[in-house]
Design a protein around this motif. Sequence first.
Motif, mmCIF file in Angstrom:
data_model
loop_
_atom_site.group_PDB
_atom_site.id
_atom_site.type_symbol
_atom_site.label_atom_id
_atom_site.label_comp_id
_atom_site.label_asym_id
_atom_site.label_seq_id
_atom_site.Cartn_x
_atom_site.Cartn_y
_atom_site.Cartn_z
ATOM 1 N N PRO A 104 0.803 -1.226 0.000
ATOM 2 C CA PRO A 104 0.000 0.000 0.000
ATOM 3 C C PRO A 104 0.833 1.272 0.000
ATOM 4 C CG PRO A 104 -0.093 -1.076 2.147
ATOM 5 C CD PRO A 104 0.638 -1.989 1.239
ATOM 6 N N VAL A 105 1.911 1.305 0.756
ATOM 7 C CA VAL A 105 2.650 2.556 0.851
ATOM 8 C C VAL A 105 3.580 2.748 -0.335
ATOM 9 C CG1 VAL A 105 4.248 3.900 2.254
ATOM 10 C CG2 VAL A 105 2.485 2.541 3.344
ATOM 11 N N SER A 106 4.261 1.706 -0.765
ATOM 12 C CA SER A 106 5.219 1.913 -1.845
ATOM 13 C C SER A 106 4.552 1.990 -3.208
ATOM 14 C CB SER A 106 6.317 0.854 -1.833
ATOM 15 O OG SER A 106 5.764 -0.390 -2.098
ATOM 16 N N SER A 107 3.234 1.797 -3.280
ATOM 17 C CA SER A 107 2.610 2.023 -4.576
ATOM 18 C C SER A 107 2.157 3.468 -4.711
ATOM 19 C CB SER A 107 1.424 1.072 -4.789
ATOM 20 O OG SER A 107 0.467 1.248 -3.779
ATOM 21 N N LEU A 108 2.511 4.297 -3.743
ATOM 22 C CA LEU A 108 2.179 5.721 -3.806
ATOM 23 C C LEU A 108 3.463 6.520 -3.950
ATOM 24 C CD1 LEU A 108 -0.352 5.824 -0.830
ATOM 25 C CD2 LEU A 108 -0.880 5.604 -3.231
ATOM 26 N N SER A 109 3.521 7.404 -4.921
ATOM 27 C CA SER A 109 4.725 8.218 -5.125
ATOM 28 C C SER A 109 5.051 8.989 -3.847
ATOM 29 C CB SER A 109 4.503 9.230 -6.251
ATOM 30 O OG SER A 109 4.381 8.606 -7.472
ATOM 31 N N LEU C 179 14.008 2.760 -9.967
ATOM 32 C CA LEU C 179 12.670 3.300 -9.739
ATOM 33 C C LEU C 179 11.679 2.760 -10.755
ATOM 34 C CD1 LEU C 179 13.166 7.038 -8.791
ATOM 35 C CD2 LEU C 179 12.443 5.157 -7.362
ATOM 36 N N LYS C 180 12.190 2.462 -11.953
ATOM 37 C CA LYS C 180 11.319 1.967 -13.017
ATOM 38 C C LYS C 180 10.523 0.765 -12.542
ATOM 39 C CE LYS C 180 13.043 0.237 -17.111
ATOM 40 N NZ LYS C 180 13.411 0.282 -18.550
ATOM 41 N N ASN C 181 11.162 -0.063 -11.687
ATOM 42 C CA ASN C 181 10.499 -1.274 -11.233
ATOM 43 C C ASN C 181 9.746 -1.103 -9.925
ATOM 44 O OD1 ASN C 181 11.409 -2.831 -13.363
ATOM 45 N ND2 ASN C 181 13.410 -3.041 -12.402
ATOM 46 N N SER C 182 9.752 0.102 -9.398
ATOM 47 C CA SER C 182 9.087 0.255 -8.109
ATOM 48 C C SER C 182 7.585 0.283 -8.318
ATOM 49 C CB SER C 182 9.546 1.530 -7.426
ATOM 50 O OG SER C 182 9.110 2.636 -8.172
#
Lengths: 328, 326, 294
Positions: A104-109, C179-182
């Motif tokens: 949930p958190v790392s899918s948000l910029s 970052l591309k894969n994040s």
Amino acid sequence: MSLLKVRSLHVRYAIAGPVKAMIAGLTSRYIDAVIDVAFNVTRGSTLAIVGESGSGKTTLARAIVGLTPIAAGTIEFGGRNPFASGGGGGRAYHREVSMMFQDPVSSLSPRRTVQALITEPFIVHAMKDRDLAAEARRLLALVGLPHDFASRYPHQLSGGQARRVGVARAIALNPKLIIADEPTAGLDVSVQGEILNLLARLQGEFGLTYVIITHNLAVVRHVSDVAAIMYMGRFVEMGPTAEIFARPAHPYAAALIAAQPHPDPGKRRTEPALMGEVSSLRNRPSGCEFHPRCSKAKDVCRRDAPPPTEPGPKRMVRCHFPLVQNRA
Amino acid sequence: MTGDVLDIRGLSLRFDTQQGAVHALRNIDMTVPRGEIVGVVGESGSGKSTLALAVMRLLPGNAVIASGTIAFCGSDLLKLPEDEMRAIRGTRISMVFQDPMTSLNPVRSIGWQMADIQYRDRAASAAQKRAKSLEALQGVGIPDAASQLDRFPFQFSGGMRQRIAIAMSLLQKPELLIADEVTTALDVTLEAQILHLLRELRKNINGSILFISHNLGAIAEICDRVVVLYAGEVVESGPVGEIFNRPRHPYTKALIACDPARIETVTRELPVIAGDVPNLHRIPEACIFAPRCPVAIDRCHTERPADVMAGPSHRARCHLVAGGPA
Amino acid sequence: MSVQLSDPHPALTPARLSLLWRRLKGDPMGLIGLILVLIVVFCGLFSPWITPFDPFKIIVPDRFQAPSLTHLMGTDNLGRDVFSRVIAGSRIALFVGVSTIAIALAIGLSLGLLAGYGPRWLDNLLLLIFDSIYSFPTVILGLTVVTLLGASVATLMFVVIVIQTPAYARLTRTAALSLKNSEYIQAIESLGASNFRIIAVHILPNVVGPLLIIASMDIPSVVALEAGLTYLGMGIPPPAPSWGRILQEGFGLIRVAPWIVVSGGIPLIITTLGFTFLGESLRDHLDPRLRRVV
């Protein structure tokens, strides 16, 4: 009425460039992540795709959303074929299909405020006439977050709150289909219900269709109408969720259900439901790929891959000796 | 040898941060009897990993033990000098972590790492150490163990790595094994195998296990006793049957009720515990669960509950539980 | 400890900025760095108004005067006040240092983002170019270009930009690649965002922060490079009082007027120490710890 129709879907990854493959003597420079997958999703229903690591479920989700290219097969959405020209599906498709990601958190910029994050879809689709602040307020209210969250940053949110922001972003453009990748991963059991209840409420309110990717069978039982079990890239069983739980047809499905630990010390198992580990995707077993771990495997299982059969109405299983036979 | 392997009394611990003190553990009382598996169940912010690190004395620099004792086979670990503690770590108490990839050294073969763990056996030769490593690997069900000794962690799958980590932790035949969320990162079929493995191992070596998890199912599967942690306090503890079939503390009841695996009828309206875990900077003079408790009364908001004996070796920290003083 | 460019920096909210300032105040190295940098910047900005004498004015009768209260760093062979020349030189150093780094940063960032996020073939091509330049010995490259194009401020800046850009491009590329894969980038992709938007709005801000700090720590090396090239006669032509020029003239006169060489060296030391201390201090405070606290 089917909103999503998938036929003979194949997705694969290249693990080496052509030159390297030649030098290393690889028989194939691809790993097949999704093989010959077919299913329909009825409008307004929820399909759960269940599998463990290496099953290909996340790849399948990404292929449906257009993040991963399709090697073969078709995806039909609302009667149209958005991937026909080989592209990523096109803008219109992305308006109607959105995805919620696992973490949930790392899918948000990290450097964007909640408001910027949930109104991003409007900007991406050039809907400049919208009042973004008002839209943000509307979406936050829909997912049960207070207005002042709009100015917060992702690192200031708890796991559950970040999930809700992900939901808000996913519903921003009123999509028809939402793909949710492990919606309850990382959430405490006492708050898992919040997200699932929210998704159920939104489904009722907006007539949404869900495809939920998960390995959590306990959740699957409650939230899905239809379930598909994936093993090494194939659907080994599919059918109404209640049926599969009551009478699983594929030994792997039965093992998965049996392997779930019950919060009841009276229901302890003496033996683990399934021994061994998933075979490597680079060295697939012959015939039925589950045979090395299957207690019922016979010679034919080692030789021939089982075709899909119908052990019951609206059910599919790939097994030479399914646990449930169609009496017809 | 009789007596409890681990006996924690009145343990209180805080972290001193820039924003003030965080009271991570408060007045913890719990025991691990010899030869038993004790489960510590808690959600995020409960302090269960902090508890494990406190026993191992591997806490970060800003941790302060405010009070309490951690008695291991009779002697208080908190009073031991560091070199004596180091002698205990890995030999008499060992720990297995959630992610085997980060707890195994990626650039050394597992044979090398297992021999390295035995560095204290100065009398043993390299061959003897290797034989012992081999036996340990076979004990956790690694097929073809002899050839696996020279391989590296990245060449194993997650499930195998966790088995190797368990094998390593048992090499020196510890009296207490602390398993911190060891199955959380594993698929359910592998989790079942590891849980089964731990149960079998306990039978064979008669050691004790402190099993930390947020997964109620895993706890029910292998534990003899259960300790329920909420926001740094032990709210309930007792035999596993009691805790799951006759839970007394409202948090325990709510937690069990929320587990979707426990809910028989299919429903789209899953139960939750409303609210958030409290901020541990300022601990109120009240029951720590009161703000979220569905049955809280006035007394719960103004007075801290004491431990009450709800049954034989079953205690709960709640005003509403009837029973004698603990 | 290396700066992790790909670690997503939580955004700099005002709360964090004031926390950063508090941390900096308590850190002696950082404070010293800050003060030294401020001195250099001050001298550079206000040099025409603070030089006690005209740095260019030749007063032959005053030549070879040892340091005194009037001439804090003495005078050189042409009677010019060395202290004034040093201060005037700070303007050159600052201008060359900051502008070339800024341009190299801009170009390096853009190319690095393209290489990291773009298609494989573009990445390979750009990498080839970067590595070729990167592996060429700095000073020889500088000398070659200067010989071909003639010595001037512009040539010098061109040399520095060419040398510095690959380093920044590489750092950016690595960060962009990871970052591309994040997940959050994938999330934006799944919305159907254009590549330009993804790069400009989502990747760039996460890459720029640490890169700025690294770049600011390169300013002293650029200043030193300029001094070196000028010392070798290939940099900024006379009578511009760049520090390298002062050093060069000073070496020739080392037996008669040793104070000139010392005076030319001191500002280089101050600049290097200042930027390095400040940069390291900022890097330490900005990276993981701030995230944990707020």
